[in-house]
Design a protein around this motif. Sequence first.
Motif, PDB file in Angstrom:
ATOM      1  N   SER A  21      52.931  35.488  23.718  1.00  0.00           N
ATOM      2  CA  SER A  21      53.087  36.593  23.416  1.00  0.00           C
ATOM      3  C   SER A  21      52.157  37.612  24.211  1.00  0.00           C
ATOM      4  N   SER A  71      61.552  37.259  26.556  1.00  0.00           N
ATOM      5  CA  SER A  71      62.299  38.118  25.791  1.00  0.00           C
ATOM      6  C   SER A  71      61.366  39.279  25.236  1.00  0.00           C
ATOM      7  N   ARG A  72      62.142  40.391  24.608  1.00  0.00           N
ATOM      8  CA  ARG A  72      61.217  41.373  24.269  1.00  0.00           C
ATOM      9  C   ARG A  72      61.462  42.297  23.074  1.00  0.00           C
ATOM     10  N   ASP A  73      60.358  42.759  22.178  1.00  0.00           N
ATOM     11  CA  ASP A  73      60.687  43.481  21.274  1.00  0.00           C
ATOM     12  C   ASP A  73      60.196  44.850  21.681  1.00  0.00           C
ATOM     13  N   THR A  74      61.218  45.703  21.978  1.00  0.00           N
ATOM     14  CA  THR A  74      61.045  47.037  22.571  1.00  0.00           C
ATOM     15  C   THR A  74      60.227  48.042  21.444  1.00  0.00           C
ATOM     16  N   LYS A  76      57.821  47.054  19.544  1.00  0.00           N
ATOM     17  CA  LYS A  76      56.215  46.819  19.596  1.00  0.00           C
ATOM     18  C   LYS A  76      55.700  46.705  20.871  1.00  0.00           C
ATOM     19  N   THR A  78      56.113  44.360  23.023  1.00  0.00           N
ATOM     20  CA  THR A  78      55.492  42.963  23.179  1.00  0.00           C
ATOM     21  C   THR A  78      56.852  42.250  23.843  1.00  0.00           C
ATOM     22  N   TYR A  80      57.656  38.014  24.947  1.00  0.00           N
ATOM     23  CA  TYR A  80      57.671  36.603  24.447  1.00  0.00           C
ATOM     24  C   TYR A  80      57.945  35.863  25.818  1.00  0.00           C
TER      25      TYR A  80
END
Length: 126
Positions: A21, A71-74, A76, A78, A80
């Motif tokens: 992460s 992958s991406r958590d927009t 946050k 963040t 991965y």
Amino acid sequence: QVQLVESGGGLVQAGGSLRLSCAASERTFSSYAMGWFRQAPRKEREFVAAISWNGDSTSYADSVKGRFTISRDTAKITIYLQMNSLKPEDTAIYYCAIGSKRFRPPGASRYDYDYWGQGTQVTVSS
């Protein structure tokens, strides 16, 4: 100055999996591509994977295609890196980075990135 904090590295046997992460400290960079690079001892830093600012576009080094997924958590800011079927040659320090321009497609050169994390060690035993 933005800070990037990587986590998730460790020691794993060949064939195993790890999930890295990387969290950015500023929401400003939600509109920038982000990427993962790695550096093994006595080798140059090399591209691993990258993802566009909105997560719609990804790219991978040939050596990790089919095994790693970025992958991406927009929300946050963040990203991965899911790493499966790990091999001893994947052993390296893994760094995340933020792209140099807003909305620019993800690049595969270290010169496409302006900010770097401190790195997290991944060791794969045979």
